[in-house]
Design an enzyme around this catalytic site. Structure first.
Site, mmCIF file in Angstrom:
data_model
loop_
_atom_site.group_PDB
_atom_site.id
_atom_site.type_symbol
_atom_site.label_atom_id
_atom_site.label_comp_id
_atom_site.label_asym_id
_atom_site.label_seq_id
_atom_site.Cartn_x
_atom_site.Cartn_y
_atom_site.Cartn_z
ATOM 1 N N ASP A 15 48.172 52.036 8.999
ATOM 2 C CA ASP A 15 49.392 51.569 9.653
ATOM 3 C C ASP A 15 48.974 50.888 10.955
ATOM 4 O OD1 ASP A 15 51.891 51.295 10.797
ATOM 5 O OD2 ASP A 15 52.556 53.323 10.390
ATOM 6 N N SER A 16 48.964 51.621 12.059
ATOM 7 C CA SER A 16 48.466 51.029 13.309
ATOM 8 C C SER A 16 46.942 50.958 13.287
ATOM 9 C CB SER A 16 48.919 51.869 14.507
ATOM 10 O OG SER A 16 48.191 53.085 14.548
ATOM 11 N N LEU A 42 42.299 55.947 11.949
ATOM 12 C CA LEU A 42 41.045 55.541 11.331
ATOM 13 C C LEU A 42 40.035 55.087 12.388
ATOM 14 C CD1 LEU A 42 39.716 55.151 8.623
ATOM 15 C CD2 LEU A 42 40.623 52.822 8.590
#
Ligand code: IMP
Ligand code: MG
Length: 179
Positions: A109-110, A114
């Site tokens: 997502d953003s 990760l």
């Protein structure tokens, strides 16, 4: 079509990826990964809990020896937006030095979660480090390690096949939008 009894009283929206769509794409990813690692020791590191179904399906579609481990981190609270705070609760017990690490992630997502975890894994002395994500919302520049992507996902909140909203819906065999 009768309602899915897995849902209880909370409905989900449109199905974005059916069980068959997912199975087909995971099988293809397995073939790509098999080809990409002709030699060396491969360790799949699944980010739990979101990758649980993807990890087990993907691992079984890879036709070469491999080892499995997990990384448990939390960046989300109960809501739908990334808090940006990542807490690591479990790190791989298998030694990663000299091995090919393939991080298996449900959705980017953003990319904050990760990014944070890759920073830690980069210092593990691995032979190589790559990421396989089932879904990528493409909201941010991907990390250079992002090598395998299942689907370019729409920028909506998705549940099912491991993805949750407040811990619900993970066990849906398809991926749907929630309003
Ligand atoms: P990021 O740090 O913003 O990239 O968020 C990544 C993590 O947030 C994923 O591993 C998921 O656990 C969760 N997440 C992001 N988008 C969704 C979504 O659409 N549905 C469910 N979980 C999501
Ligand atoms: Mg989650």
């Amino acid at each position: 079509m009768s309602p899915d009894p897995r849902l209880g009283s909370r409905p989900v929206g449109r199905i974005i990826y059916s069980e068959a769509d997912i199975a087909r794409r995971v099988e293809e990813l397995g073939r790509e990964i098999t080809t990409a690692y002709p030699v060396g020791d491969l360790v799949l590191v699944g980010l739990l809990k979101g990758s649980v179904f993807f990890l087990t399906d993907l691992a079984r579609s890879i036709r070469r020896p491999l080892k499995l481990d997990f990384l448990v981190a939390n960046s989300y609270g109960q809501g739908k937006a990334s808090s940006g705070v990542v807490r690591v609760q479990y790190e791989p017990a298998i030694p990663l030095t000299g091995r090919h690490i393939l991080v298996v992630e449900d959705i980017i997502d953003s990319g904050r979660t990760l990014g944070f975890l890759l920073d830690r894994l980069r210092s593990a002395g691995a032979e190589s480090l790559a990421v396989c994500a089932l879904l990528d919302k493409r909201l941010a520049a991907p990390p250079p390690e992002l090598r395998f992507v299942g689907f370019a996902a729409p920028p909506v909140f998705l549940v099912g096949y491991g993805l949750d909203h407040a811990e619900e819906f993970r066990h849906l065999p398809y991926i749907a939008e929630v309003d």
